[in-house]
Design an enzyme around this catalytic site. Structure first.
Site, short mmCIF file in Angstrom:
data_model
loop_
_atom_site.label_atom_id
_atom_site.label_comp_id
_atom_site.label_asym_id
_atom_site.label_seq_id
_atom_site.Cartn_x
_atom_site.Cartn_y
_atom_site.Cartn_z
NE ARG A 72 0.13 1.14 3.53
CZ ARG A 72 1.26 2.17 3.73
NH1 ARG A 72 2.40 2.05 3.93
NH2 ARG A 72 0.66 3.85 3.81
NE ARG A 115 -6.57 0.76 -1.86
CZ ARG A 115 -5.49 1.11 -1.21
NH1 ARG A 115 -4.21 1.66 -0.68
NH2 ARG A 115 -5.87 2.00 0.12
CG ASP A 263 -2.64 7.75 -1.86
OD1 ASP A 263 -3.40 8.50 -0.43
OD2 ASP A 263 -2.96 6.89 -2.02
CG ASN A 273 -2.20 11.73 2.29
OD1 ASN A 273 -1.65 10.51 2.22
ND2 ASN A 273 -1.83 11.88 3.12
#
Ligand code: MRU
Length: 377
Positions: A72, A115, A263, A273
């Site tokens: 991750r 994701r 992100d 984020n």
């Protein structure tokens, strides 16, 4: 390390008896050649209690590892997906380059569903597809080698970007600064060294003795489990706080800077984020504390004018009601579990990239730093 048991994610699990020495772990990497090799990663769901490596030899294992957060953090997800594309390409049932290209396309399409928020996933897979197009006239062996080279290049470039982010960011840290961070943007979230934590590691190495406050980061505790683990292992002064303590700690004057990762960053500097980051940014503004985002150019999504278009992942309610196996809410309660939020650009004092610090954070400054090829590329 010794193999301790076979895992359902493929070839085997390896375990270190004790936490890694500073910086000694490898988050996500490839073992072997393109034809028979495998993707190896630390299973981050088991940290900090167990440091176990898992191997992925098929696309479904890579998809699952990303989905359940074994790997991750935006850049690390991109690196894992790039290697997953190599695995996908070699599943073609013929040596015809067109079949290999199609197998890669199918694998990439599946990995893209793992994701939604971190743009690095899509960026890395786009790069892998472009590499396959460029090598489409090669026979199977050289074509797979070329794909593995590209995935390794993505990992190598990420390492270099993290080091550069550390150098630029450390200039913003003063001697003895209290620095708050949220979630984990460290070596575990990247190919190596991190983004927000790169700033802290570099400041520490320069003797600036930063004093870090790590938000534990509900519901999956990346701050407590991962950031605290990395900082303790590197000998950085770190104090763990619950997320709801940040305001009090700021009010007490203990925080001089906030540094977090991202992100996905839109063209105007709005930054997604980990959930809770936006709240921290609001607290920082209320207390006059500069709030910085540290992220490589691969985290920018210039197709989005602002953060309103960033897809926000919604995760399993059980992460909130029974995280880590202990039920902490009544059966039947409704749960909302967005995994990310978006901090508006106006709350961000600067975005620390591998090319320099974007400040003020607005569309013009983002375009000047990111909306053009990197020098030398
Ligand atoms: O859900 P996660 O653990 O993947 O979320 C990670 C984060 O929010 C990080 O801060 C972000 O990806 C930056 S990593 C350098």
């Amino acid at each position: 390390m010794t193999i301790v048991r076979d895992g359902d994610t493929a070839g085997g699990l390896r375990e270190e008896a004790a936490p890694s020495a500073p910086g000694s772990f490898r988050t996500v990497y490839w073992v072997g050649d393109a034809v028979a090799g495998r993707l190896r990663m630390i299973d981050q769901t088991l940290l900090p209690n167990r440091c176990v490596e898992i191997d992925c030899e098929d696309v479904e294992s890579v998809w699952g590892a990303i989905k359940r957060l074994s790997v991750r953090g935006a850049p690390a997800i991109g690196v894992a997906a790039a290697f997953g594309a190599v695995i996908g390409a070699r599943t073609a049932d013929s040596d015809d380059p067109a079949a290999i290209r199609e197998a890669l396309r199918t694998a990439a399409a599946h990995l893209r569903t793992s994701r939604p928020t971190a743009v690095n996933l899509f960026w890395a897979l786009d790069r892998m597809e472009a590499a396959a197009d460029a090598a489409i006239r090669e026979p199977r062996g050289p074509l797979l080698d070329r794909l593995l080279d590209e995935a390794r290049a993505i990992a190598e470039e990420d390492r270099a970007m993290c080091r550069a982010i550390g150098r630029f960011g450390a200039e913003l840290i003063d001697e003895g600064d209290g620095v708050l961070t949220h979630c984990n943007a460290g070596g575990l979230a990247t190919a190596d060294y991190g983004t927000a934590l790169a700033v802290i590691f570099t400041a520490h190495e320069l003797g600036k003795a930063p004093r870090v406050f790590a938000d534990e980061t509900r519901p999956l505790l990346q701050g407590a489990r991962l950031t605290a683990w990395e900082l303790v292992n590197r000998g950085v002064d770190v104090t763990l706080i619950c997320d709801n303590m940040a305001a009090q700690v700021m009010k007490e004057g203990k925080i001089r800077k906030v540094v977090v990762g991202a992100d996905r960053i839109a063209a105007n500097g709005d930054a997604a984020n980990k959930i809770g980051t936006y709240g921290v940014a609001l607290l920082a503004k209320a207390h006059g504390v500069p709030f910085y985002v540290a992220a490589p150019s691969s985290t920018f999504d210039l197709t989005l004018a602002d953060g309103s278009g960033i897809p926000i992942e919604e995760r399993d309610p059980r992460e909130v009601t029974e995280g880590f196996g202990l039920r902490t809410a009544p059966e039947g309660v409704a749960v909302y579990n967005p995994a990310f939020d978006v901090t508006p650009a106006e709350l961000i004092a600067g975005i620390i990239t591998e090319r320099g610090v974007i400040s003020p954070v607005d569309a013009a400054s983002v375009r000047a730093m990111i909306g053009k090829p990197a020098a030398g590329s």
